[in-house]
Design an enzyme around this catalytic site. Structure first.
Site, mmCIF file in Angstrom:
data_model
loop_
_atom_site.group_PDB
_atom_site.id
_atom_site.type_symbol
_atom_site.label_atom_id
_atom_site.label_comp_id
_atom_site.label_asym_id
_atom_site.label_seq_id
_atom_site.Cartn_x
_atom_site.Cartn_y
_atom_site.Cartn_z
ATOM 1 N N ARG A 1 0.832 -1.212 0.000
ATOM 2 C CA ARG A 1 0.000 0.000 0.000
ATOM 3 C C ARG A 1 0.873 1.272 0.000
ATOM 4 O O ARG A 1 0.600 2.226 0.713
ATOM 5 C CB ARG A 1 -0.972 -0.001 1.191
ATOM 6 C CG ARG A 1 -2.130 -0.962 1.002
ATOM 7 C CD ARG A 1 -3.116 -0.901 2.143
ATOM 8 N NE ARG A 1 -2.498 -1.307 3.402
ATOM 9 C CZ ARG A 1 -2.968 -1.044 4.607
ATOM 10 N NH1 ARG A 1 -4.087 -0.347 4.740
ATOM 11 N NH2 ARG A 1 -2.359 -1.448 5.679
ATOM 12 N N LEU B 1 1.152 3.539 -2.203
ATOM 13 C CA LEU B 1 0.450 4.737 -2.678
ATOM 14 C C LEU B 1 -0.380 5.347 -1.545
ATOM 15 O O LEU B 1 -0.434 6.560 -1.388
ATOM 16 C CB LEU B 1 -0.438 4.394 -3.876
ATOM 17 C CG LEU B 1 -1.191 5.579 -4.484
ATOM 18 C CD1 LEU B 1 -0.234 6.666 -4.968
ATOM 19 C CD2 LEU B 1 -2.096 5.124 -5.639
ATOM 20 N N GLY C 1 -26.211 0.897 15.507
ATOM 21 C CA GLY C 1 -25.432 -0.210 16.066
ATOM 22 C C GLY C 1 -24.064 0.172 16.594
ATOM 23 O O GLY C 1 -23.758 -0.024 17.758
ATOM 24 N N ASP D 1 -28.369 -6.447 9.506
ATOM 25 C CA ASP D 1 -28.033 -5.393 8.535
ATOM 26 C C ASP D 1 -27.881 -5.967 7.144
ATOM 27 O O ASP D 1 -27.133 -6.912 6.939
ATOM 28 C CB ASP D 1 -26.705 -4.730 8.921
ATOM 29 C CG ASP D 1 -26.824 -3.930 10.206
ATOM 30 O OD1 ASP D 1 -27.890 -3.340 10.442
ATOM 31 O OD2 ASP D 1 -25.842 -3.896 10.972
ATOM 32 N N HIS E 1 -31.327 -2.895 8.535
ATOM 33 C CA HIS E 1 -30.833 -1.569 8.167
ATOM 34 C C HIS E 1 -30.221 -1.643 6.776
ATOM 35 O O HIS E 1 -29.552 -2.607 6.437
ATOM 36 C CB HIS E 1 -29.778 -1.093 9.168
ATOM 37 C CG HIS E 1 -28.962 0.053 8.641
ATOM 38 N ND1 HIS E 1 -29.478 1.326 8.544
ATOM 39 C CD2 HIS E 1 -27.716 0.111 8.139
ATOM 40 C CE1 HIS E 1 -28.553 2.115 8.001
ATOM 41 N NE2 HIS E 1 -27.475 1.405 7.738
ATOM 42 N N CYS F 1 -28.123 0.787 3.741
ATOM 43 C CA CYS F 1 -27.530 2.042 3.294
ATOM 44 C C CYS F 1 -28.062 2.334 1.884
ATOM 45 O O CYS F 1 -28.773 1.506 1.330
ATOM 46 C CB CYS F 1 -26.020 1.922 3.246
ATOM 47 S SG CYS F 1 -25.293 1.301 4.769
ATOM 48 N N HIS G 1 -22.402 10.669 7.769
ATOM 49 C CA HIS G 1 -21.265 10.729 6.851
ATOM 50 C C HIS G 1 -20.583 12.093 6.889
ATOM 51 O O HIS G 1 -19.610 12.319 6.196
ATOM 52 C CB HIS G 1 -21.717 10.400 5.433
ATOM 53 C CG HIS G 1 -22.387 9.051 5.365
ATOM 54 N ND1 HIS G 1 -23.741 8.903 5.505
ATOM 55 C CD2 HIS G 1 -21.881 7.813 5.230
ATOM 56 C CE1 HIS G 1 -24.041 7.604 5.434
ATOM 57 N NE2 HIS G 1 -22.929 6.925 5.271
HETATM 58 N N1 GLN Z 1 -24.636 -2.023 12.372
HETATM 59 C C1 GLN Z 1 -23.654 -1.456 11.530
HETATM 60 C C2 GLN Z 1 -23.021 -0.255 12.213
HETATM 61 O O1 GLN Z 1 -23.692 0.426 12.919
HETATM 62 C C3 GLN Z 1 -24.232 -1.020 10.210
HETATM 63 C C4 GLN Z 1 -23.190 -0.398 9.321
HETATM 64 C C5 GLN Z 1 -23.647 -0.124 7.914
HETATM 65 O O2 GLN Z 1 -24.825 -0.073 7.617
HETATM 66 N N2 GLN Z 1 -22.736 0.088 6.996
HETATM 67 O O3 GLN Z 1 -21.867 0.030 12.056
HETATM 68 ZN ZN ZN Z 2 -25.709 1.940 6.821
#
Ligand code: GLN
Ligand code: ZN
Length: 774
Positions: free
Chosen positions: A17, A19, A452, A619, A661, A663, A714
């Site tokens: 790694r 770079l 979480g 998830d 859950h 994303c 984020h």
């Molecule tokens: N349960 C995971 C967390 O809270 C979910 C992460 C995710 O959705 N990328 O980190």
């Molecule tokens: Zn997420």
């Protein structure tokens, strides 16, 4: 004239790694631009020379990038969004990294360009942004400089550019832009022409133009624009040989289009085909047959060595495909190649220190794949006898792997065969479960919770590292983690959250953590693959039948539950996400592997419930991104994903609440499948879109409970109470108070405590305020 050994692209990051390190030192201000450039030049040269040594005849250049090759192309085309204040002229490193990562400080505050997944890989590219009056102008000399540099080293490379169709398809126009993006294709063509002429004048004989967009569903205006573009290019740069590369799927209904273009050669991915997402049957033979029908007069580049996975090649099978092509087209019209750029595989197996030697013997990383390509070309040119030993060794590996007791677990196979309909069905319908659950949990309307994970502090990382290296024993490690759990539980109490979590301190990664405990998974120490910029991931390798030797999360969850009277949610990663973020077996369909993972997760769910955990979250963070590239393949993938989720979750009693859950909440097209998963509660990412993404759930009349994220994790920003009440009020307009949960967008592990503490205080307060109006 002979079959050529070729490559489409090599990983940039470096086996150690290098770079990553060079970039991050530069970003921290601890090294100069010259030092960074020198490190980059060294990597490029090392990789060119490696390919030359192995005996490749077409070696790519411009496959390297300091950050991302699509960003490089935006620079080449002079497609720089207004907010960076670019005045034309040379794009310096400051501007380049501002686009890649944003820039704050020194009186400047400008956001980065958006990132998106590169097709169905885990590589992220920077999304080109097109203005209302977008124009293009050759604005970077990178592709020429790298060609010339290699030339000076005595290596005549094949420069790589992503082509006009793919560039435009992957970009997005600004909201005020009122045109079809396909109309930009003729506008970028003159810049390509200028660049190609220049390359030709520098001595380039071949140029590789990547058009992976040709494996997508394309609208007629895009196909037409593509035809015209390549006609214009061929007319303007006669004599330059263009290899048009397609990858990540077969061409299907774009086969005629691709072969009608006036290019010298076409590259096909023979490692992924229709239905690849779910079936083993990689229909390479059909793809090849269809191409051979059309390929007369053209060079065919055969992507027989998998650029997306890490198994040794089946040399006999590959060679027979190459021989079919040479029989029809002649040796001088066939190239041997990886299926796509090797960017998506780790650099060198020789660097591995921890892999079990039996498994290591089944694998080939990028460096080893180069040798496979050279070997195949040799065999195709000089006969099977010349590579007799290699063919034998390859066959032996396959036999050894197929018969290995490490792969096969009869108990797992038996279980898989005896899955019943009842295992995929909760006992009662949601309406029934809801009554029982609300009596059991007695939560207020708009209950608050998190996704979480809590911040991963240096202390946590150090404890994990110390345990791994044997510096502390398992009792000490348990104590350290329990201390973290106490901190997180205490904190959640203080803030007044309704449903608590244990914080996931023991997990460095939501897939790796489970992979490490499941049988059938292996881990590398250096198997890094670039995800974006300097960030790499080390995907686990699923090599055998998957089972769960013992509980994986029960001790942590029950410890957390023992500290509080409030409900603690158990936290698991779902089968699709585990599969999506791993290197998977190539000796059985993906759907079989994910079904095995689903059964393992089911066991964990059952154990959590038995241990007194009353809510369990599974998830499926990667469900959306795992969608196949072609719509025709979506339903089969989704049906399988839904079944996996139900197998994993439906073991519980009606009173036990299942959460999930996800994303990337662009769910408009797939709502029936999301609903069919039948989770009692789903949390989704909606805050950045100001709840717009919730629309899909409303239009569909999603029946179960939903937690639309109100805190954008984020970003380091701490959202105010008012911002979050505003979002909740929006959600309230369309969801009943019984249906609505209050939570962040995603896990908090990448954030710092300083931000999270205040943000969650604000979130709970926002819920309280909106609750009062219920
Ligand atoms: N349960 C995971 C967390 O809270 C979910 C992460 C995710 O959705 N990328 O980190
Ligand atoms: Zn997420």
């Amino acid at each position: 004239m002979s079959v050529l050994a070729t490559n489409l692209g090599f990983p940039r990051i470096g086996v150690q790694r290098e770079l990553k390190r060079a970039l991050e030192t530069y970003w921290r201000g601890q090294s100069s631009k010259e030092t960074l450039f020198a490190a980059a030049a060294q990597l490029r040269e090392r990789h060119w020379q490696l390919q030359q040594r192995v005996g490749l005849e077409h070696i790519p250049s411009n496959d390297f990038s300091l950050y991302d090759h699509i960003l490089d192309l935006s620079c080449m085309l002079g497609c720089i969004p207004d907010r960076y204040g670019w005045q034309g002229g040379e794009i310096d490193l400051g501007l380049y990294f501002a686009m890649a990562r944003g820039r704050q400080g020194g009186g400047k505050d400008v956001t980065a360009m958006e990132m998106s997944k590169w097709f169905d890989t885990n590589y992220h590219y920077l999304v080109p942004e097109f203005a209302a009056d977008q124009t293009f102008k050759l604005s970077s000399s990178k592709v020429f400089d790298e060609y010339s540099r290699a030339r000076a080293l005595g290596i005549k490379t094949r420069p790589v550019l992503v082509g006009p169709l793919t560039y435009v398809t992957l970009g997005k126009k600004r909201a005020e832009a009122d045109y079809c993006r396909s109309t930009l294709i003729p506008k970028v063509v003159p810049v390509y022409v200028e660049a190609l002429r220049k390359l030709q004048s520098l001595g380039a004989e071949w140029v590789q133009i990547d058009e992976p967009a040709l494996v997508l569903d394309l609208r007629p205006q895009y196909r037409e624009a593509c035809s015209t573009a390549y006609r214009d290019i061929a007319a303007a740069v006669p004599g330059l040989k263009i290899l048009l590369t397609t990858y990540f799927d077969g061409l299907r209904d774009n086969t005629d289009l691709a072969f009608s273009l006036p290019v010298t050669g076409v590259h096909l991915d023979l490692c992924r085909g229709p239905g690849q997402a779910n079936t083993l049957a990689n229909q390479a033979d059909d793809i090849l047959a269809a191409a051979l029908e059309k390929a007369a007069g053209k060079v065919l580049s055969l992507g027989v060595v998998d650029g997306r996975n890490i198994w040794k090649n089946d040399l006999s099978l590959s060679l027979s495909r190459i021989e079919r092509a040479t029989a029809k087209l002649g040796k001088d019209h066939v190239f041997v190649a990886p299926s796509c750029s090797l960017l998506h595989t780790p650099v060198d197996l020789a660097a591995e220190q921890q892999l079990n030697p039996t498994i290591a013997n089944w694998l080939a990383f990028a460096t080893q794949k180069l040798t496979e390509i050279a070997t195949l070309a040799r065999g195709a040119n000089r006969g099977r006898d010349v590579i007799y030993d290699e063919l034998n060794a390859s066959d032996a590996v396959r036999r050894h792997r197929a018969a290995s007791p490490d792969i096969h677990n009869q108990e797992v196979k038996r279980r898989l065969a005896s899955i019943t309909a009842g295992m995929k069905q909760r006992h009662s319908a949601y309406a029934e479960r809801r009554k029982l659950q609300s009596e059991r949990f007695k939560l207020p309307p708009l209950p608050t919770t998190t996704i979480g994970s809590f911040p991963q502090t240096t202390e946590i990382r150090q404890a994990r590292a110390a345990f791994k290296s044997g510096e502390i024993d398992s009792a000490q490690y348990r104590q350290a983690m329990q201390k973290e759990i106490r901190t997180v539980v205490d904190y959640q109490h203080r803030v007044g959250l309704d449903v608590l979590v244990h914080g996931e301190a023991e997990r460095n990664d939501m897939v790796e953590y489970f992979g490490e405990q499941l049988a059938g998974f292996a881990f590398t120490s250096k198997g890094w693959v670039q995800s974006y910029g300097s960030r790499c991931v080390k995907p686990p390798i699923v090599f055998g039948d998957v089972s769960r030797p013992k509980p994986m999360t029960v001790a942590w969850a029950t410890y957390a539950q023992s500290l509080t009277d409030k409900v603690v949610k158990g936290m698991l990663t779902g089968p699709i996400t585990i599969l999506q973020w791993s290197f998977v077996r190539d000796d059985q369909p993906r759907s079989v592997t994910s079904r095995q993972v689903a059964l393992a997760i089911r066991d964990e769910v059952a154990d959590l419930e038995r241990a007194g955990i009353r809510m369990i979250q599974i998830d499926e963070a990667a469900l959306r991104e795992g969608l196949p590239l072609r719509r025709a393949d979506w339903q089969a993938y989704l049906d399988n994903a839904v079944e996996d989720f139900r197998i994993a979750s439906c073991t519980v009693a009606d009173q036990t609440q299942i959460h999930t859950h996800m994303c990337y909440s662009e769910f408009n097209d797939i709502m029936p499948s999301i609903a069919a998963m039948d989770a009692d509660v789903i949390s989704i990412e909606t805050s950045r879109s100001q709840m717009e993404l919730l629309g899909a759930f409303i239009d569909f009349r999603y029946p179960n409970e939903i937690g639309p994220g109100v805190y954008d994790i984020h970003s380091p920003r701490v959202p105010t109470v008012d911002e979050m009440t505003a979002l909740l009020r929006k959600a309230r307009q369309v969801l009943s108070p019984e249906q609505l949960w209050v939570n962040p967008d995603c896990g908090l592990k990448t954030r710092g405590w300083s931000e999270v503490e205040q943000a969650l205080v604000n979130m709970v307060e926002a819920a309280r305020q909106v609750r009062q109006q219920v």
